[in-house]
Structure formats: C-alpha cells, structure tokens
Design a protein around this motif. Structure first.
Motif, mmCIF file in Angstrom:
data_model
loop_
_atom_site.group_PDB
_atom_site.id
_atom_site.type_symbol
_atom_site.label_atom_id
_atom_site.label_comp_id
_atom_site.label_asym_id
_atom_site.label_seq_id
_atom_site.Cartn_x
_atom_site.Cartn_y
_atom_site.Cartn_z
ATOM 1 N N HIS A 168 0.807 -1.213 0.000
ATOM 2 C CA HIS A 168 0.000 0.000 0.000
ATOM 3 C C HIS A 168 0.847 1.273 0.000
ATOM 4 N N GLU A 194 -14.141 -8.401 -6.975
ATOM 5 C CA GLU A 194 -13.983 -9.284 -5.816
ATOM 6 C C GLU A 194 -14.866 -10.497 -6.062
ATOM 7 N N ASP A 216 -14.326 -12.726 -11.565
ATOM 8 C CA ASP A 216 -12.924 -13.124 -11.550
ATOM 9 C C ASP A 216 -12.051 -11.952 -12.034
HETATM 10 C C1 LIG Z 1 -4.979 -10.062 -0.933
HETATM 11 S S1 LIG Z 1 -6.707 -9.844 -0.944
HETATM 12 C C2 LIG Z 1 -6.920 -8.274 -1.651
HETATM 13 C C3 LIG Z 1 -6.539 -7.126 -0.818
HETATM 14 C C4 LIG Z 1 -6.783 -5.773 -1.432
HETATM 15 N N1 LIG Z 1 -6.276 -5.693 -2.808
HETATM 16 C C5 LIG Z 1 -6.112 -4.697 -0.619
HETATM 17 O O1 LIG Z 1 -4.950 -4.391 -0.907
HETATM 18 O O2 LIG Z 1 -6.755 -4.152 0.286
HETATM 19 C C6 LIG Z 1 -7.239 -10.881 -2.254
HETATM 20 C C7 LIG Z 1 -8.745 -10.859 -2.491
HETATM 21 O O3 LIG Z 1 -8.998 -11.513 -3.746
HETATM 22 C C8 LIG Z 1 -10.226 -12.211 -3.658
HETATM 23 N N2 LIG Z 1 -10.187 -13.190 -4.760
HETATM 24 C C9 LIG Z 1 -9.700 -14.448 -4.775
HETATM 25 N N3 LIG Z 1 -9.724 -14.961 -6.015
HETATM 26 C C10 LIG Z 1 -10.227 -13.986 -6.816
HETATM 27 C C11 LIG Z 1 -10.460 -13.890 -8.208
HETATM 28 N N4 LIG Z 1 -10.179 -14.890 -9.035
HETATM 29 N N5 LIG Z 1 -10.967 -12.732 -8.695
HETATM 30 C C12 LIG Z 1 -11.251 -11.683 -7.872
HETATM 31 N N6 LIG Z 1 -11.060 -11.728 -6.535
HETATM 32 C C13 LIG Z 1 -10.540 -12.854 -6.017
HETATM 33 C C14 LIG Z 1 -10.222 -12.763 -2.256
HETATM 34 O O4 LIG Z 1 -11.545 -13.045 -1.835
HETATM 35 C C15 LIG Z 1 -9.573 -11.610 -1.475
HETATM 36 O O5 LIG Z 1 -10.551 -10.747 -0.952
#
Ligand SMILES: C[S@@+](CC[C@H](N)C(=O)[O-])C[C@H]1O[C@@H](n2cnc3c(N)ncnc32)[C@H](O)[C@@H]1O
Length: 273
Positions: A18, A109, A134
């Motif tokens: 971040h 998400e 996705d």
């Molecule tokens: C590391 S976290 C994201 C954190 C966020 N980017 C942040 O920095 O605050 C990863 C997220 O991706 C979601 N996720 C998992 N597979 C995914 C996919 N194929 N497409 C979109 N979201 C997905 C998970 O549910 C999770 O909430």
C-alpha cells in the motif's frame, strides 16, 4: 475460496504493497488527464482492527502498528491515508481517497460476501464500479479503458497453486490490450524459486519497462514463512523510481529483522533473482 483478507489487513506485506500503491497513484495523478484504476482482487475495502479476524491473528501489530508512531517522512503520506488506530484502509479505500472528480475506480472481488460488503461500503458512489467477478477475466473485459490512462493493481491471495502462472498469463493478455497501462502486481517471497520463475516468464514475454520493488523481512531460508514481498511494476510513471527507494528503506527499517533488505531493480535477463 478460504482466504479472507480481514485476517491479514495491515500486516507488514500490506504496508509494503500500500505504501508503494499510494506513491504510484500520486505519480499518476500528477497529470491532469482522468485516470482509471482497476483493482482486480479488491477485498472489502477497509478493515476494523478491533474485529475478531484482526485480533485473532494480530498481524497488524507487526505492520501498520509499527508505522503509525512518528512515521518516517517517506511513509507519512501512506500512514496518513491508512486509517485510524482501529481501522486499516485497503487498496479500494486508499485509492478512493486519492481520486479526483473525473477519475474512476473499478473493483473486482470474487467472494460473494466480501463483494457484498464492498458494495455496501461504496453504495451510491458514482466514481466506483463494483464487479463480483474473476479479476483475471476482468483484465480482458475492462481493458483498455476509455480514459486511456490506467493503473491496474493485481493482488491475488496466492491460494491457488497456479497463481504465479495465472499472473503471467493475465498480465500478458492485459498488456497486449493496454500497452501504456501501469500494472502493479504484488507477490509474496516465501522462497525464491516461484519468484524467479515469474521474473523469467515476464522477461521471456518481452514486456518492456518492468521494475521490481522488494522488502525482505529476513533472508528466505524458511519457505513456510512470508519472508518478504514485492511489487512488480510495468510502465512505472515518471517520478516513481525516485520516490520508491526511500519508501522501501523506511519500510525495511521499521518492519524487517536486522538481516532484512530492500531494493528496486530493473527487470532484465541479468537481474539477480
Ligand atoms: C490479498 S486480498 C486483496 C486485498 C486488497 N487488494 C487490498 O490491498 O486491500 C485478495 C482478495 O482476492 C479475492 N479473490 C480471490 N480470487 C479472486 C479472483 N479470481 N478474482 C477476484 N477476486 C478474487 C479474495 O476473496 C480476497 O478478498
């Protein structure tokens, strides 16, 4: 899908991701033209650090909690945007705070409940589009943006065993559709082999202008631990490569063990991996 970011919000890896994201966005927002931001794996946007998930792991104690007390100058901007004592802002909230009228943020998400939380958080915000879909598929569907200026954050949970391969494939397709886009991809360093393979695949794919920004919390000797992490950036904007080293060094000084390290490298066939 077992991963929930609420257990990890504000940890050391989040701070690395971040702090760099804020700096990247600032560099892009220095130009007046409208900006499109795509966050392919968005999470729930902002996190309650007093909630059961955060207190159960306590990961934020080794992350944001170590930065909020008299933050080093290079981290002041990120820390100010990161929230209050009880809250930690994830990528959607951080980016939202920086958008100007005319800029746009698309959040993907896949997790049903987390996508619903995200929708509630940003309900009625005309600058934000939320997609329960996705994130890799969105790279194809939502790029190139009509604005022609874009920052794309790819921040998957690394739950899938083929996540590194999915990143390489997704980035290849997305970059071909949007060659001037700025892509930022967060990656964990447990052991170096998967990271080395990712770098090799990107060098082989002939995507030019790639840098990596890494903070190693300790040498990667125990592959069961998150020993460090990095953000791989395609088309880093003007000014970012000057701003990043002090940010990385400050993160290392506050978050890493004494043997930790930090650095920025241009990705070429010769880059030490
Ligand atoms: C590391 S976290 C994201 C954190 C966020 N980017 C942040 O920095 O605050 C990863 C997220 O991706 C979601 N996720 C998992 N597979 C995914 C996919 N194929 N497409 C979109 N979201 C997905 C998970 O549910 C999770 O909430």
């Amino acid at each position: 899908m077992n991963y929930r970011h609420a257990f990890h919000a504000g940890n050391a890896a989040d701070c690395v991701k971040h702090a760099l994201l804020v700096s990247l966005a600032r560099a892009m927002l220095a130009k007046p033209k409208p900006l499109f931001v795509l966050d392919t794996h968005a999470g729930i946007g902002s996190y309650d650090l007093t909630a059961a998930e955060a207190t159960r792991t306590g990961e934020f104690h080794n992350g944001i909690a170590k930065l909020r007390h008299s933050p080093p100058e290079a981290l002041e901007d990120f820390v100010a945007l990161s929230g209050t004592a009880d809250r930690y802002n994830g990528s959607p909230a951080l980016i939202r705070a920086l958008l100007r009228p005319g800029d746009r943020l698309a959040l993907c998400e896949l997790h049903k409940e987390d996508a619903a939380t995200l929708r509630r958080r940003f309900h009625g915000d005309p600058q934000i589009q939320i997609h329960q879909r996705d994130g890799y598929e969105a790279l194809t569907a939502l790029l190139p943006p009509p604005e022609r200026r874009g920052l794309i954050l790819i921040d998957p949970p690394f739950e899938r065993t083929d996540e590194f391969a999915a990143i390489t494939a997704g980035l290849g397709v997305a970059w071909r559709k949007f060659r001037t886009g700025v892509f930022a991809i967060w990656y964990p360093v447990k052991h170096r082999a998967p990271v080395r393979d990712l770098f090799d695949a990107i060098v082989t794919s002939a995507i030019p202008d790639v840098i990596t920004c890494e903070v190693m919390f300790r040498p990667p000797l125990d592959p069961a631990r998150l020993n460090g992490c990095g953000v791989l950036i395609v088309n880093a904007p003007y000014g970012f490569t000057t701003a990043a080293p002090p940010i990385l060094n400050a993160l290392r000084d506050r978050l890493a063990e004494p043997e930790g390290s930090a650095g920025i490298s241009v990705l070429t066939e010769e880059t030490p991996k």
